[in-house]
Scaffold this motif. Structure first.
Motif, PDB file in Angstrom:
ATOM      1  N   THR A  30       0.826  -1.210   0.000  1.00  0.00           N
ATOM      2  CA  THR A  30       0.000   0.000   0.000  1.00  0.00           C
ATOM      3  C   THR A  30       0.860   1.259   0.000  1.00  0.00           C
ATOM      4  O   THR A  30       0.447   2.270  -0.544  1.00  0.00           O
ATOM      5  N   GLU A  31       2.030   1.178   0.603  1.00  0.00           N
ATOM      6  CA  GLU A  31       2.907   2.345   0.640  1.00  0.00           C
ATOM      7  C   GLU A  31       3.389   2.720  -0.762  1.00  0.00           C
ATOM      8  O   GLU A  31       3.447   3.893  -1.121  1.00  0.00           O
ATOM      9  N   VAL A  32       3.703   1.711  -1.573  1.00  0.00           N
ATOM     10  CA  VAL A  32       4.141   1.963  -2.948  1.00  0.00           C
ATOM     11  C   VAL A  32       2.986   2.563  -3.752  1.00  0.00           C
ATOM     12  O   VAL A  32       3.153   3.544  -4.467  1.00  0.00           O
ATOM     13  N   LYS A  33       1.811   1.971  -3.622  1.00  0.00           N
ATOM     14  CA  LYS A  33       0.624   2.465  -4.347  1.00  0.00           C
ATOM     15  C   LYS A  33       0.323   3.914  -3.947  1.00  0.00           C
ATOM     16  O   LYS A  33       0.028   4.739  -4.800  1.00  0.00           O
ATOM     17  N   ALA A  34       0.426   4.229  -2.668  1.00  0.00           N
ATOM     18  CA  ALA A  34       0.177   5.590  -2.193  1.00  0.00           C
ATOM     19  C   ALA A  34       1.201   6.569  -2.762  1.00  0.00           C
ATOM     20  O   ALA A  34       0.858   7.690  -3.149  1.00  0.00           O
ATOM     21  N   ALA A  35       2.452   6.157  -2.830  1.00  0.00           N
ATOM     22  CA  ALA A  35       3.502   7.033  -3.364  1.00  0.00           C
ATOM     23  C   ALA A  35       3.264   7.304  -4.850  1.00  0.00           C
ATOM     24  O   ALA A  35       3.444   8.429  -5.318  1.00  0.00           O
ATOM     25  N   ILE A  36       2.834   6.290  -5.585  1.00  0.00           N
ATOM     26  CA  ILE A  36       2.526   6.470  -7.004  1.00  0.00           C
ATOM     27  C   ILE A  36       1.300   7.376  -7.160  1.00  0.00           C
ATOM     28  O   ILE A  36       1.268   8.251  -8.016  1.00  0.00           O
ATOM     29  N   LEU A  37       0.310   7.194  -6.295  1.00  0.00           N
ATOM     30  CA  LEU A  37      -0.897   8.019  -6.317  1.00  0.00           C
ATOM     31  C   LEU A  37      -0.558   9.494  -6.095  1.00  0.00           C
ATOM     32  O   LEU A  37      -1.151  10.377  -6.714  1.00  0.00           O
TER      33      LEU A  37
END
Length: 62
Positions: free
Chosen positions: A1-8
């Motif tokens: 989720t941290e990677v997805k949030a950073a991309i978001l």
């Protein structure tokens, strides 16, 4: 989720175009993006997240 949030949070990327899967510190990015620059940006962002050991890039350009 941290990677997805950073991309978001990266305004040049569309998070809906990028699928993120993580297993034991290995992140796999897949999907279809608009440019090679978007691919490089997503890989760079994922690589900079604490705990990510490697990034597998399966993204393709539209």
């Amino acid at each position: 989720t941290e990677v997805k949030a950073a991309i978001l949070n990266e305004p040049t990327l569309k998070v809906a175009e990028i699928n993120v899967e993580t297993f034991k510190g290995v992140v796999q990015l897949s999907g279809f993006v608009r440019s090679q620059e978007n691919i490089q940006t997503a890989v760079r962002i994922a690589s900079n997240i604490k705990g990510v050991r490697s990034v597998k890039n399966d993204m393709r350009m539209k």
